[in-house]
Design an enzyme around this catalytic site. Structure first.
Site, PDB file in Angstrom:
ATOM      1  N   ARG A 151      28.371  42.880  36.068  1.00 40.94           N
ATOM      2  CA  ARG A 151      28.612  44.129  35.326  1.00 40.94           C
ATOM      3  C   ARG A 151      30.052  44.586  35.547  1.00 40.94           C
ATOM      4  O   ARG A 151      30.609  44.387  36.629  1.00 40.94           O
ATOM      5  CB  ARG A 151      27.629  45.184  35.825  1.00 40.94           C
ATOM      6  CG  ARG A 151      27.916  46.571  35.308  1.00 40.94           C
ATOM      7  CD  ARG A 151      26.823  47.555  35.685  1.00 40.94           C
ATOM      8  NE  ARG A 151      27.152  48.836  35.139  1.00 40.94           N
ATOM      9  CZ  ARG A 151      27.651  49.851  35.838  1.00 40.94           C
ATOM     10  NH1 ARG A 151      27.863  49.742  37.140  1.00 40.94           N
ATOM     11  NH2 ARG A 151      27.946  50.982  35.239  1.00 40.94           N
ATOM     12  N   ASP A 153      32.540  61.881  43.623  1.00 37.87           N
ATOM     13  CA  ASP A 153      33.949  61.487  43.538  1.00 37.87           C
ATOM     14  C   ASP A 153      34.811  62.583  44.155  1.00 37.87           C
ATOM     15  O   ASP A 153      34.695  63.754  43.778  1.00 37.87           O
ATOM     16  CB  ASP A 153      34.358  61.280  42.067  1.00 37.87           C
ATOM     17  CG  ASP A 153      33.645  60.082  41.435  1.00 37.87           C
ATOM     18  OD1 ASP A 153      33.139  59.227  42.176  1.00 37.87           O
ATOM     19  OD2 ASP A 153      33.597  60.018  40.191  1.00 37.87           O
TER      20      ASP A 153
HETATM   21  C1  LIG Z   1      39.905  58.398  45.945  1.00 35.75           C
HETATM   22  C2  LIG Z   1      38.941  57.522  45.786  1.00 35.75           C
HETATM   23  C3  LIG Z   1      38.102  56.977  46.896  1.00 35.75           C
HETATM   24  C4  LIG Z   1      37.105  56.101  46.169  1.00 35.75           C
HETATM   25  C5  LIG Z   1      37.905  55.661  44.975  1.00 35.75           C
HETATM   26  C6  LIG Z   1      38.528  56.931  44.493  1.00 35.75           C
HETATM   27  C7  LIG Z   1      37.416  57.798  43.866  1.00 35.75           C
HETATM   28  C8  LIG Z   1      36.004  57.503  44.356  1.00 35.75           C
HETATM   29  C9  LIG Z   1      35.886  56.963  45.800  1.00 35.75           C
HETATM   30  C10 LIG Z   1      34.646  56.050  46.055  1.00 35.75           C
HETATM   31  C11 LIG Z   1      34.300  55.263  44.802  1.00 35.75           C
HETATM   32  C12 LIG Z   1      33.410  56.788  46.458  1.00 35.75           C
HETATM   33  C13 LIG Z   1      32.332  55.794  46.966  1.00 35.75           C
HETATM   34  C14 LIG Z   1      32.791  55.008  48.137  1.00 35.75           C
HETATM   35  C15 LIG Z   1      34.081  54.230  47.826  1.00 35.75           C
HETATM   36  C16 LIG Z   1      34.563  53.598  49.109  1.00 35.75           C
HETATM   37  C17 LIG Z   1      33.704  53.054  46.918  1.00 35.75           C
HETATM   38  O1  LIG Z   1      32.562  52.528  47.034  1.00 35.75           O
HETATM   39  O2  LIG Z   1      34.516  52.562  46.135  1.00 35.75           O
HETATM   40  C18 LIG Z   1      35.105  55.243  47.266  1.00 35.75           C
HETATM   41  C19 LIG Z   1      36.513  54.879  46.861  1.00 35.75           C
HETATM   42  C20 LIG Z   1      37.397  54.335  47.944  1.00 35.75           C
HETATM   43  O3  LIG Z   1      37.554  54.968  49.014  1.00 35.75           O
HETATM   44  O4  LIG Z   1      37.958  53.303  47.709  1.00 35.75           O
HETATM   45  O1  LIG Z   2      30.468  51.548  38.070  1.00 37.15           O
HETATM   46  C1  LIG Z   2      29.905  52.623  37.902  1.00 37.15           C
HETATM   47  O2  LIG Z   2      29.074  52.809  37.013  1.00 37.15           O
HETATM   48  C2  LIG Z   2      30.212  53.813  38.782  1.00 37.15           C
HETATM   49  C3  LIG Z   2      31.372  53.610  39.695  1.00 37.15           C
HETATM   50  C4  LIG Z   2      31.729  54.854  40.446  1.00 37.15           C
HETATM   51  O3  LIG Z   2      30.959  55.764  40.576  1.00 37.15           O
HETATM   52  C5  LIG Z   2      33.078  54.957  41.034  1.00 37.15           C
HETATM   53  O4  LIG Z   2      33.845  53.961  40.984  1.00 37.15           O
HETATM   54  O5  LIG Z   2      33.384  56.052  41.561  1.00 37.15           O
HETATM   55 FE   LIG Z   3      32.007  57.593  41.341  1.00 36.08          FE
END
Ligand SMILES: C=C1C[C@]23C[C@H]1CC[C@H]2[C@]1(C)CCC[C@@](C)(C(=O)O)[C@H]1[C@@H]3C(=O)O
Ligand SMILES: O=C(O)CCC(=O)C(=O)O
Ligand SMILES: [Fe+2]
Length: 386
Positions: A317, A253
């Site tokens: 989920r 994160d």
């Molecule tokens: C600032 C952020 C970018 C994301 C949402 C928040 C915190 C975690 C990031 C995230 C979850 C990391 C994994 C990839 C991502 C694209 C996701 O799958 O949601 C990320 C988030 C985002 O950019 O939207």
């Molecule tokens: O859904 C989860 O258990 C993890 C999600 C997560 O890692 C995120 O939203 O950054």
């Molecule tokens: Fe995460």
């Protein structure tokens, strides 16, 4: 990896081949769980590379301490010292721990989960009234079909801003009412209350983090007193090929501290000691993890660790993630007590605003976000050669 954003087209390998043969552009397809659940396969854009696919050994459990906050919250010095010791140990190792007796009413949690169910059960067009726009971090996203071309996550999300500033007293509720209409005032109230409770809990955890790092109880609490955080509702529909895809891909994160509540399904996994391990759901507990911004604030002492979420073929989920973030333009810099000859600065000064922009516009958040970001800032400053 720099992200380009060509308009993605979702289709199966067979459909791609027949479209190519007919020399026609593939048909656009959105991530609509109601439609996708009718098929036996999944679109190729959701298939993750071999090295990222869920592996059988991921069934192993990660033992993270279950920290009882009760004594600390009521001011018991011995309980506080024990909480601080457990937190220091977990954060120095992988940055994940769980908290119980946290003071969050179970009724509020139950309402927050039933509102997720109600929101994501709506038809796609209804949810799209809150559609997240390119470059923005808030709004509704059905997977990230308009943002990424491949390795798409099998999930829907609704994200919104929370500010602890007295100038934005009802920011969450106003977001729901303005974006979705009067009918959503109740949802807005629930998530406003939930975010306020999360902000309070994260400041309490910040006190523990400060004590555990030896910089005093007040330091990080004061730093995050004014926070500009992100709340995210995650919904992972059932998936007919869960072994090929991921709900949330492997990432650290970029934010400061994440407080996660998962329903009773399970799917969260953490990568430690060369293996993916599950953190099983516990309805009484929140899973807390250190993000990249806090890793920088601790001068690298506390770890922001790689994690992901897998999906399954049986049941959808839900999870609720509160991402604590500093105010946008506050300088992220470790306190003096954490920098010395043996511990030189691990990361340059930056602001959350710049790191957020980096993850939304230039880089897809993954396990190396903080290193890639550091390189990017130093290059922009001209400190390292291009
Ligand atoms: C600032 C952020 C970018 C994301 C949402 C928040 C915190 C975690 C990031 C995230 C979850 C990391 C994994 C990839 C991502 C694209 C996701 O799958 O949601 C990320 C988030 C985002 O950019 O939207
Ligand atoms: O859904 C989860 O258990 C993890 C999600 C997560 O890692 C995120 O939203 O950054
Ligand atoms: Fe995460």
């Amino acid at each position: 990896m720099v992200v380009s954003s060509p308009e993605p087209r979702l289709m199966t390998a067979a459909a791609a081949a027949s479209a190519a043969a007919a020399q026609q552009p593939p048909p656009p397809l959105v991530f609509d769980a109601a439609i996708l659940s009718q098929r036996s396969d999944i679109p190729v854009q959701f298939v993750w590379p071999e090295e990222d696919k869920p592996t059988p050994d991921a069934d192993e459990e990660l033992t993270v301490p279950l920290i009882d906050l009760g004594g600390f919250l009521s001011g018991d010095p011995a309980a506080t010292a024990e909480v601080s010791r457990l937190v220091a140990e977990a954060c120095g190792r992988h940055g994940f721990f769980q908290v119980v007796n946290h003071g969050i009413p179970s009724g509020l949690l139950a309402e927050a989960h039933s509102c997720i169910e109600a929101f994501f059960s709506m038809p796609l067009a209804e949810k799209q009234r809150a559609q997240r726009k390119p470059g923005e971090s808030c709004g509704y996203a059905s997977s990230f079909t308009a943002r990424f071309a491949d390795r798409l996550p099998w999930k829907e999300t609704l994200s919104f801003r929370f500010s602890s500033s007295p100038l934005s007293p009802d920011i969450v509720q106003s977001y729901f009412v303005h974006t979705l209409g009067e009918d959503f005032r109740h949802f807005g109230r629930i998530y406003q209350d939930y975010c306020e409770a999360m902000s309070r809990l994260s400041l309490e955890i910040m006190e523990v983090l400060g004590m555990s790092l030896g910089v005093g109880r007040a330091h990080f609490r004061e730093f995050f007193q004014g926070n500009d955080s992100i709340m995210r509702l995650n919904y992972y529909p059932r998936c007919q090929k869960p072994e090929l895809t991921l709900g949330t891909g492997p990432h650290c994160d970029p934010t400061s501290l994440t407080i996660l509540h998962q329903d009773d399904v399970g799917g969260l996994q953490v990568f430690t000691d060369g293996k993916w391990r599950a953190i099983s759901p516990n309805p009484d507990a929140f899973v807390v993890n250190i993000g990249d911004t806090f890793m920088a604030l601790s001068n690298g002492r506390y770890k922001s660790c790689l994690h992901r979420a897998v999906v399954n073929s049986k049941v959808a989920r839900k999870s609720l993630a509160f991402f604590l973030c500093p105010e946008m333009n506050k300088i992220v810099r470790p306190p003096e007590g954490l920098v010395d000859a043996g511990h030189p600065r691990a990361y340059p000064d930056f602001t959350w605003s710049t790191l957020l922009q980096f993850t939304q516009k230039h880089y897809r958040a993954d396990m190396k976000t903080l290193d890639a970001f550091t390189k990017w800032i130093l290059q922009a400053e001209g400190t390292v050669p291009q």
